[in-house]
Scaffold this motif. Structure first.
Motif: not given
Length: 255
Positions: A230-255
């Motif tokens: 997504l971030l490398a391709s044209e599919a993410g052309a309108f994305m910059t400064g985005s931080v995508l979390t891929v963690d199975g919900g771990h950080t949500v559970n840590s809040l």
């Protein structure tokens, strides 16, 4: 829609490509059609990976790179351009961690981690951006951060600090370079099984960590493919400064 994720005709440079996630990212980008520049310090591993990719029909080149050296970074981009053409995509994946209590962390260990994970990513990103701006060429930078840049654990203070810094660096570079059509985004992986840590997840300590993940499972390298493409391709052309979390919900559970 699949065409928007197609990287045919693009050249992608992956740092830290000699092991772990770097190897997987190289395969993923090649399967999406990109020519891949494999950059790392261990030349023998890069040669083997290059052969694997070329056997599958991909274009690949190996360049020896220590991201802590600005001269080495510049030389690696020169070599990449001679081999495959101008780089379009950078995946800042090179990273290390040293496990020690903060009170016992030597200065040299701190410097090694921060200089690789943060300073190295900065040098690679700046080198790419300077070349893109000079040639008026758009580009995409994907920084591989970590959920430990969003939350903390003990014994890895410089790693936590460097990944938090990389997330903030991602955002400020995105802001400054957007006018040049350069996108800068980051992925924060959670706990991902790799060749280096696979044995740990079957231990009692590993099982306790998995129990803290809402999905109750460890991540696989392929779980990062969607975010990367997504971030490398044209599919993410309108994305910059985005931080995508891929963690199975771990950080949500840590809040």
């Amino acid at each position: 829609m699949s065409k928007r994720f197609d990287l045919s005709g693009k050249v992608a440079l992956v740092t830290g490509a000699s092991s772990g996630l770097g190897v997987h990212f190289a395969h993923t980008l090649a399967e999406a059609g990109a020519s891949v520049v494999l950059a790392a310090r261990r030349a023998e591993r890069l040669s083997s990976l290059q052969a694997e990719l070329e056997k599958k029909g991909a274009r690949a080149a190996a360049v020896t790179l220590d991201v802590q050296s600005g001269e080495a970074v510049s030389a690696a981009f020169d070599q990449a351009e001679r081999a495959l053409g101008a780089v379009d995509i950078v995946v800042n994946n090179a990273g290390i961690s040293i496990v020690k209590p903060a009170l016992d962390m030597p200065e040299d260990d701190w410097d090694a981690v921060v200089d690789t994970n943060l300073r190295g990513a900065w040098l690679v990103a700046q080198t790419a951006a300077k070349r893109w701006v000079a040639t008026r060429r758009p580009g995409s930078i994907v920084n591989i951060a970590s959920i430990l840049g969003l939350r903390t654990i003990g014994q890895v203070a410089p790693y936590n600090a460097s990944k938090a810094g990389l997330i903030h660096l991602t955002r400020v570079l995105a802001m400054e370079w957007a006018r040049h059509q350069i996108r800068v985004n980051a992925i924060c992986p959670g706990y991902i099984e790799t060749e280096m840590n696979s044995a740990f997840w079957s231990t009692p300590g590993g099982q306790r960590l998995i129990e803290r993940i809402p999905q109750r499972r460890i991540g696989k390298p392929e779980h990062l493919d969607g975010a990367l493409l997504l971030l490398a391709s044209e599919a993410g052309a309108f994305m910059t400064g985005s931080v995508l979390t891929v963690d199975g919900g771990h950080t949500v559970n840590s809040l």
